[in-house]
Enzyme design. Structure first.
Site, mmCIF file in Angstrom:
data_model
loop_
_atom_site.group_PDB
_atom_site.id
_atom_site.type_symbol
_atom_site.label_atom_id
_atom_site.label_comp_id
_atom_site.label_asym_id
_atom_site.label_seq_id
_atom_site.Cartn_x
_atom_site.Cartn_y
_atom_site.Cartn_z
ATOM 1 N N CYS A 166 0.837 -1.199 0.000
ATOM 2 C CA CYS A 166 0.000 0.000 0.000
ATOM 3 C C CYS A 166 0.881 1.262 0.000
ATOM 4 C CB CYS A 166 -0.987 -0.025 1.158
ATOM 5 S SG CYS A 166 -2.383 1.117 0.913
ATOM 6 N N HIS A 206 -3.638 -5.208 0.887
ATOM 7 C CA HIS A 206 -3.438 -5.674 2.253
ATOM 8 C C HIS A 206 -3.971 -7.103 2.374
ATOM 9 C CE1 HIS A 206 -2.331 -1.760 3.890
ATOM 10 N NE2 HIS A 206 -3.392 -1.217 3.321
#
Length: 509
Positions: free
Chosen positions: A341, A433
């Protein structure tokens, strides 16, 4: 209306999340339909529900403990800190703005009480029981007027309250008494009693104190929970963990191959979803630690740059500490680096940020041919696809939009088309994630890391992160079933606060 209970705490990190999850698992094993709830959560560890709503990871974990699908109803307000004084406000799973602490507590928070209570009422109309988690301490008397997560909802919904205290920190009896004595008479009438958490030693030595506490407060202690090692349950905030450079608790098992695999996680500021590395720590022979000095990267076989709520700030921090230069040396030497991310974004060529930091165009680390532009709308998704020939699932929470200009795609969709991420040599980046929780993909990735690092490490062929998580949640249910007054807790859930609880002076000022 189904029954309800609020688990409050004498402090942050007293064990509210764990006790709430344990009660959820105990109740569902009894055959009850149960849901968790937290009216307002402050955390950088978040999750995306099936309907695309962002909630705290602790509530997603508690929903798993209750064996139900998490929804935005379970955490209607999420605050994601962007600095010491401001947070992004997420309402019903969607960001609605950035507010200072003064602006939030000065007026906005009070307007959220009604929707929070509506969510709680909807859950109680659907489930047999709703187990609510408080935040911080209910005795934060400076914030009581605008409270929507502790005694504010307890009083509005007539919920009995059990206060959890961490005896491992010391001072638990004073904390129980002081917490109760600082509440108004109306609030005290809802505080049914206490739970002692993280006790070590002979319980009989604690019993005189428990009796004295009952004499002083007129309230029952509903459990003395022993200290449980290696639970590995999702935590609210990564700050305390990351700054002490701790080693993540791992499965106590020898490596399958001849070598262990060392993973260093850069403890970037405003680190988000540090739970991404839990699946690595669950592998026998994988040692995970959080680091903040360049010399701590030199013996690592894999360096993870995790997500962050402040990508530009994290870039500055990496450069100031010399970690950026060490990451560049690793990439040039073909040694593995994984960015997740925000960590993926800062590995790119540059970042255009007029949204999060409002810093404009900032040079990235240049380890991946990726350019990032921050969009006003936040991407919230639950993608699935393939990577390294294995099925992989994850979730996305980011404002940054990546333009990949070269290298190989990291993730692809089910038809083999590039869908996310970038790989150049031993440098990998993805917005997903939770992808390392996909067992087959994690094994293939660790095999590749071991080859690139020159380690004779072999992933265990049968490690299932999902099974391990279920075992951990069952351990929480066991703690409640074996060490708590379950009959008493059930009476509270079904019948509400006991009548005639005494007032403890001085009460709220």
């Amino acid at each position: 209306m189904g029954g309800g209970l609020l688990i409050a705490g004498t402090t942050s990190d007293a064990g509210k999340s764990v006790v709430t999850a344990g009660i959820c698992r105990w109740l569902v094993r009894r055959g009850m339909k149960v849901a968790p709830f937290k009216g307002q959560n402050m955390s950088l560890n978040s999750f995306v529900t099936r309907e695309g709503a962002e909630i705290g990871r602790a509530q997603a974990m508690q929903a798993q403990a209750a064996r139900v699908e998490p929804t935005a109803l379970m955490n209607p307000v999420l605050l994601k800190p962007g600095s010491d004084r401001s947070s992004q406000v997420v309402l019903m799973g969607r960001p609605v703005g950035e507010l200072s602490a003064r602006g939030y507590h000065g007026g906005r928070q009070q307007t959220l009480l009604e929707p929070v209570l509506d969510c709680l009422a909807e859950l109680r109309g659907t489930y047999d029981a709703v187990i609510c988690e408080g935040a911080g301490s209910p005795a934060e008397i400076n914030l009581r007027r605008t409270d929507i997560v502790n005694m504010g909802i307890a009083r509005a919904a007539r919920l009995p309250v059990v206060v959890v205290g961490d005896i491992d920190r010391g001072g638990v009896f004073a904390s129980f008494f002081g917490t109760t004595a600082l509440l108004s008479p109306e609030d005290q009438a809802l505080v049914a009693g206490y739970v002692v958490n993280k006790f070590r030693g002979d319980v009989t030595l604690l019993e005189p104190g428990i009796e004295m506490l009952r004499g002083l407060t007129g309230r029952h202690t509903y459990g003395i929970l022993p200290y449980a090692h290696g639970l590995g349950i999702d935590e609210e905030d990564g700050l305390r963990v990351s700054m002490r450079g701790t080693v993540r608790e791992s499965v106590v098992a020898p490596p399958v191959g001849a070598d262990v695999l060392r993973v260093a996680v850069c403890a970037v500021p405003l680190m988000s979803n540090f739970t991404d590395v839990d699946a690595l720590a669950a592998e026998p022979g994988v040692v995970v630690r959080f680091v903040d000095r360049p010399e701590e990267l030199t013996d690592a076989d894999l360096v993870v740059v995790p997500g962050t709520r402040g990508t530009v700030r994290a870039l500055e921090w990496l450069r100031e500490r010399g970690l950026a230069a060490e990451l560049a040396r690793r990439a040039a030497a073909g040694r593995p680096v994984l960015g997740i991310c925000g960590g993926y974004q800062l590995l790119g060529e540059h970042i255009e940020d007029d949204v999060e930091s409002k810093a404009g165009t900032v040079a990235g680390l240049g380890l991946l041919p990726v350019r990032v532009r921050f969009a006003v709308e936040k991407t919230l998704a639950r993608p699935a696809g393939e990577a390294l020939g294995e099925h992989v699932e994850g979730y996305e929470i980011h404002h940054g939009v990546a333009e990949v200009l070269g290298g190989e795609a990291f993730m692809s969709d089910d038809r083999g088309h590039a869908s996310d991420g970038c790989r150049v040599g031993a440098v990998w980046g993805t917005h997903w994630h939770g992808s390392l929780e996909s067992d087959g993909f994690r094994r293939r990735f660790l095999e590749q890391v071991a080859r690139d690092a020159g380690r004779r490490f072999v992933p265990a062929p049968d490690t299932s992160f999902g099974v391990l998580r279920e075992e951990q949640l069952d351990r929480l249910g066991d703690l409640i079933e074996e060490h708590a007054d379950t009959d008493g807790l059930l009476r509270l859930i079904e019948q509400g606060p006991p009548a005639g609880l005494p007032f403890i002076p001085p009460g709220a000022p």
